[in-house]
Design an enzyme around this catalytic site. Structure first.
Site, PDB file in Angstrom:
ATOM      1  N   HIS A 156       0.871  -1.182   0.000  1.00  0.00           N
ATOM      2  CA  HIS A 156       0.000   0.000   0.000  1.00  0.00           C
ATOM      3  C   HIS A 156       0.907   1.231   0.000  1.00  0.00           C
ATOM      4  O   HIS A 156       1.058   1.929   0.992  1.00  0.00           O
ATOM      5  CB  HIS A 156      -0.933  -0.019   1.210  1.00  0.00           C
ATOM      6  CG  HIS A 156      -2.236  -0.679   0.936  1.00  0.00           C
ATOM      7  ND1 HIS A 156      -3.113  -0.218  -0.028  1.00  0.00           N
ATOM      8  CD2 HIS A 156      -2.821  -1.781   1.463  1.00  0.00           C
ATOM      9  CE1 HIS A 156      -4.180  -1.002  -0.063  1.00  0.00           C
ATOM     10  NE2 HIS A 156      -4.029  -1.967   0.819  1.00  0.00           N
TER      11      HIS A 156
ATOM     12  N   ASP B 114      -4.768   1.973   1.896  1.00  0.00           N
ATOM     13  CA  ASP B 114      -5.130   1.306   3.157  1.00  0.00           C
ATOM     14  C   ASP B 114      -5.710   2.330   4.140  1.00  0.00           C
ATOM     15  O   ASP B 114      -6.691   2.054   4.846  1.00  0.00           O
ATOM     16  CB  ASP B 114      -3.925   0.582   3.778  1.00  0.00           C
ATOM     17  CG  ASP B 114      -2.684   1.474   3.897  1.00  0.00           C
ATOM     18  OD1 ASP B 114      -2.600   2.501   3.195  1.00  0.00           O
ATOM     19  OD2 ASP B 114      -1.788   1.136   4.701  1.00  0.00           O
TER      20      ASP B 114
ATOM     21  N   TYR C  78      -6.991   8.804 -17.445  1.00  0.00           N
ATOM     22  CA  TYR C  78      -7.834   9.571 -16.521  1.00  0.00           C
ATOM     23  C   TYR C  78      -7.992  11.016 -16.958  1.00  0.00           C
ATOM     24  O   TYR C  78      -7.025  11.653 -17.354  1.00  0.00           O
ATOM     25  CB  TYR C  78      -7.234   9.539 -15.107  1.00  0.00           C
ATOM     26  CG  TYR C  78      -7.209   8.156 -14.494  1.00  0.00           C
ATOM     27  CD1 TYR C  78      -7.979   7.130 -15.038  1.00  0.00           C
ATOM     28  CD2 TYR C  78      -6.434   7.871 -13.393  1.00  0.00           C
ATOM     29  CE1 TYR C  78      -7.961   5.866 -14.483  1.00  0.00           C
ATOM     30  CE2 TYR C  78      -6.404   6.613 -12.826  1.00  0.00           C
ATOM     31  CZ  TYR C  78      -7.175   5.610 -13.381  1.00  0.00           C
ATOM     32  OH  TYR C  78      -7.154   4.358 -12.837  1.00  0.00           O
TER      33      TYR C  78
ATOM     34  N   GLU D 113       0.297   7.785  11.471  1.00  0.00           N
ATOM     35  CA  GLU D 113      -1.104   7.428  11.755  1.00  0.00           C
ATOM     36  C   GLU D 113      -1.825   8.490  12.572  1.00  0.00           C
ATOM     37  O   GLU D 113      -3.061   8.532  12.590  1.00  0.00           O
ATOM     38  CB  GLU D 113      -1.159   6.061  12.453  1.00  0.00           C
ATOM     39  CG  GLU D 113      -0.734   4.925  11.532  1.00  0.00           C
ATOM     40  CD  GLU D 113      -0.553   3.600  12.254  1.00  0.00           C
ATOM     41  OE1 GLU D 113      -0.308   3.624  13.481  1.00  0.00           O
ATOM     42  OE2 GLU D 113      -0.661   2.552  11.595  1.00  0.00           O
TER      43      GLU D 113
END
Ligand SMILES: [Zn+2]
Ligand SMILES: [Zn+2]
Length: 423
Positions: free
Chosen positions: A119, A124, A322, A398
């Site tokens: 990831h 994630d 894209y 985090e």
């Protein structure tokens, strides 16, 4: 009831629910990080997502949308509109080199090659953030004015060769219908911003991304007698340089930037043989659909005419991947106060255009959308030491993730409040 009165208690409820779900958020993220899956192969991830959405009582949970996508609807108890929130689920063919205890050791086959899986773009984090948002909003459905649609999408980083997938396929398979949302929001964690900071931009925000392949066809001959053939290596060299003048001399870079890059050249097997052909692969980035089409024509013209001048043949094939990610100006202006309230005014930054791309752009072609950035680089880190998204050393602080949950939950609730029928 006025919007302001409704929003403040909801904001407090969201913040306390986010604080409560914090440890679960990190646990989800670490588990997903240790078990990354590539595009259209997000079987385990989708299973975890669908089980969670069912467990918290979503009213509808559709699975296997565009292969492994999950689309769920949470109906609020108050009447109102529909808002969509999107997360992408796929990892990248990158062998992880971080030393976190939950680093990925996963290996798989991708387009016929053995690769590590990581990831490395932070999807994630996106999945765990949106799972947490779903929990938070499910816990306050009595106060929700309308419905929230959760879109967990596979293959943002492109599906495997020969397969369809990603946002375009999600839309084709009805992700934006029954019910149709009036607005869509998404976020991306970014190493470019420190933890605690939200980045945003109105209008063109991320580039269109198109790939191209140019084959220069010469005529093979002895390396000592080039006049007996047509040398595609020299022609390819001229084409590479010619393509540089599209951005430097031909398009109006004062209105929008553009990028043309050749990332791969293949031709020849030996020092003294001039080969028959040379193959080149590249990418084109723009921030305007008109400029995008114009650059395509110029790439083709430049390659073909340079080849012709040397009596070589040339095949140009451009694949549109894209479109430009364009944040709806009105929606961005409307939601900016929410982002400022959530992060703190000084912590919300207007960021430069990003030459990376996002298939979130496809949703924005159907419904007004806002895609914003959440910082995940520890503020103490030296800038030179920061590994970018897609690096094997990509690292997420985090501590930055709860802000993503609060931001996404708050924009959803505030937007629904702004649409709620007034009685
Ligand atoms: Zn990526
Ligand atoms: Zn990404």
């Amino acid at each position: 009831m006025t919007a302001a009165l409704a929003i403040e208690p909801l904001a407090a409820a969201i913040d306390s629910a986010v604080a409560q779900i914090g440890p679960q958020l990190i646990a989800w993220r670490r588990d997903l990080h240790a078990h990354p899956e590539l595009g259209n192969r997000e079987f385990r991830t989708a299973g975890i997502v669908a089980a969670h959405l069912r467990a918290i009582g979503c009213d509808e949970v559709r699975t296997e949308v565009a292969h492994t996508g999950v689309v769920a609807v949470l109906k609020g108890k108050r009447p109102g509109s529909v808002v969509a929130l999107r997360a992408d689920m796929d990892g990248l063919p990158v062998a992880e080199r971080t030393d976190v205890p939950f680093a990925s050791k996963v290996q798989t086959i991708w387009n016929g090659e053995a690769v590590g899986v990581m990831h490395a773009c932070g999807h994630d984090a996106h999945v765990s953030i949106l799972m947490a948002v779903a929990s938070v909003l499910a816990g306050m459905r009595d106060q929700l004015a309308g419905s929230v649609k959760f879109i967990f999408q596979p293959a943002e980083e492109l599906p495997p060769e020969g397969e369809d997938g990603g946002a375009r396929m999600m839309i084709a398979e009805g992700a934006l219908e029954n019910p149709a949302p009036g607005a869509i929001f998404g976020l991306h964690v970014t190493s470019q911003l420190p933890t605690g900071v939200i980045g945003y931009r109105s209008g063109p925000t991320m580039a269109s991304a198109d790939s191209f392949r140019i084959v220069v066809n010469g005529r093979q001959t002895h390396g000592a007698m080039p006049w007996r053939g047509v040398d595609p290596i020299v022609v390819a060299a001229q084409v590479v340089l010619g393509l540089q003048t599209i951005v430097s001399r031909q398009v109006d870079i004062a209105s929008e930037p553009a990028v043309v890059t050749i990332g791969r050249i293949k031709g020849g097997v030996r020092n003294n043989i001039i080969p028959d052909s040379v193959e080149m692969h590249g990418t084109i980035r723009t921030f305007d659909e008109g400029m995008r089409d114009d650059v395509h024509v110029r790439v083709t013209d430049t390659a073909e005419h340079i080849a012709k001048a040397s009596r070589a043949g040339c095949d140009v094939c451009i694949t549109k991947n894209y479109p430009v990610t364009v944040n709806d100006a009105e929606l961005t202006a409307q939601m900016l106060p929410t982002l400022e309230r959530v992060a703190g005014k000084a912590q919300v930054r207007l960021v430069p255009k990003v030459t990376g791309s996002e298939d979130f752009a496809f949703y924005q072609h159907v419904v007004p959308g806002l895609f914003f950035f959440v910082g995940i680089t520890p503020p103490t880190k030296e800038w030179e030491d920061v590994a970018p998204n897609h690096s094997p050393l990509f690292y997420i602080d985090e501590a930055g993730l709860p802000l993503g949950v609060r931001a996404l939950a708050q924009v959803a609730v505030d937007w629904l409040e702004s649409q709620a029928p007034r009685g």
